[in-house]
Write a protein that holds these residues in place. Structure first.
Motif, short mmCIF file in Angstrom:
data_model
loop_
_atom_site.label_atom_id
_atom_site.label_comp_id
_atom_site.label_asym_id
_atom_site.label_seq_id
_atom_site.Cartn_x
_atom_site.Cartn_y
_atom_site.Cartn_z
N ILE A 86 -28.32 -40.45 -6.07
CA ILE A 86 -27.67 -39.15 -6.04
C ILE A 86 -27.98 -38.42 -7.34
N THR A 87 -28.22 -37.13 -7.21
CA THR A 87 -28.35 -36.26 -8.39
C THR A 87 -27.37 -35.11 -8.22
N ALA A 88 -26.90 -34.61 -9.35
CA ALA A 88 -25.95 -33.50 -9.30
C ALA A 88 -26.25 -32.54 -10.45
N ASN A 89 -26.39 -31.29 -10.11
CA ASN A 89 -26.51 -30.23 -11.10
C ASN A 89 -25.26 -29.38 -11.02
N HIS A 90 -24.47 -29.39 -12.10
CA HIS A 90 -23.21 -28.66 -12.14
C HIS A 90 -23.47 -27.28 -12.73
N LEU A 91 -23.06 -26.25 -12.00
CA LEU A 91 -23.39 -24.87 -12.36
C LEU A 91 -22.21 -24.05 -12.83
N LYS A 92 -21.02 -24.41 -12.39
CA LYS A 92 -19.83 -23.60 -12.70
C LYS A 92 -18.61 -24.51 -12.73
N SER A 93 -17.64 -24.18 -13.56
CA SER A 93 -16.40 -24.95 -13.67
C SER A 93 -15.36 -24.45 -12.67
N VAL A 94 -14.45 -25.36 -12.29
CA VAL A 94 -13.34 -25.03 -11.41
C VAL A 94 -12.09 -25.68 -11.99
N LYS A 95 -10.97 -24.93 -11.99
CA LYS A 95 -9.71 -25.45 -12.53
C LYS A 95 -8.71 -25.84 -11.45
N ASP A 96 -8.75 -25.13 -10.31
CA ASP A 96 -7.76 -25.40 -9.27
C ASP A 96 -8.29 -24.96 -7.91
N GLY A 97 -7.48 -25.14 -6.90
CA GLY A 97 -7.89 -24.78 -5.53
C GLY A 97 -8.57 -25.95 -4.85
N PHE A 98 -9.56 -25.65 -4.05
CA PHE A 98 -10.35 -26.67 -3.36
C PHE A 98 -11.82 -26.46 -3.67
N VAL A 99 -12.58 -27.54 -3.57
CA VAL A 99 -14.03 -27.45 -3.53
C VAL A 99 -14.46 -28.00 -2.17
N TYR A 100 -15.54 -27.42 -1.66
CA TYR A 100 -16.07 -27.77 -0.34
C TYR A 100 -17.49 -28.27 -0.50
N ALA A 101 -17.79 -29.37 0.15
CA ALA A 101 -19.14 -29.95 0.09
C ALA A 101 -19.75 -29.86 1.48
N LYS A 102 -20.88 -29.17 1.57
CA LYS A 102 -21.60 -29.06 2.85
C LYS A 102 -22.90 -29.85 2.74
N ALA A 103 -22.98 -30.92 3.53
CA ALA A 103 -24.16 -31.77 3.55
C ALA A 103 -25.05 -31.37 4.71
N THR A 104 -26.31 -31.09 4.41
CA THR A 104 -27.31 -30.80 5.45
C THR A 104 -28.52 -31.69 5.19
N PHE A 105 -29.22 -32.02 6.26
CA PHE A 105 -30.37 -32.90 6.15
C PHE A 105 -31.62 -32.14 5.74
#
Length: 141
Positions: A86-105
């Motif tokens: 797995i690789t991850a490039n983090h682009l922006k910070s989040v403090k609250d709420g939800f994050v959504y992950a959409k996986a596509t092939f």
């Protein structure tokens, strides 16, 4: 008998009990022919000490949704899925709420799969871009 989308999501989230997904409150929320979407709340449980979403929690979300997506598209009677990289490039910070992950092939092979996973916030801002490779292996040799 094929499950409805709602029944499938209930079953998917039920099998995540007593796992890291339950600990991080990751929930599968939608899927289609070529994607799966999960969400995770952003709160003190997944924060870094300075109060923003921890990159490791983001990577755990990405690997969870990506591996689960691979699992959806294999014969689970004969095969099981494991993450390879797995690789991850983090682009922006989040403090609250939800994050959504959409996986596509990007690649859906018999043995290996490559997924693109985009993490967004409640306002649809791009938070992280992840890539996950998985392998499907026989349950018995």
């Amino acid at each position: 008998m094929q499950l409805s989308k709602e029944e499938f999501l209930i079953k998917a989230n039920t099998i995540c009990k007593n796992t890291l997904m339950e600990t991080l409150e990751i929930e599968m929320v939608d899927f289609g022919d070529d994607y799966l979407i999960a969400r995770m709340p952003v709160n003190e449980r997944v924060h870094q000490p300075d109060g923003v979403l921890h990159g490791g929690a983001t990577a755990a979300l990405a690997e969870s949704v990506g591996s689960f997506a691979s699992h959806l598209f294999i014969d689970t009677e004969k095969l099981f899925v494991r993450g390879l990289e797995i690789t991850a490039n983090h682009l922006k910070s989040v403090k609250d709420g939800f994050v959504y992950a959409k996986a596509t092939f990007l690649h859906k092979g018999r043995t290996t799969q490559l997924l693109d996973i985009r993490i967004t916030d409640d306002a649809d801002n791009l938070i992280s871009i992840c890539r996950l490779s998985t392998i499907s292996l026989p349950k018995s040799l």
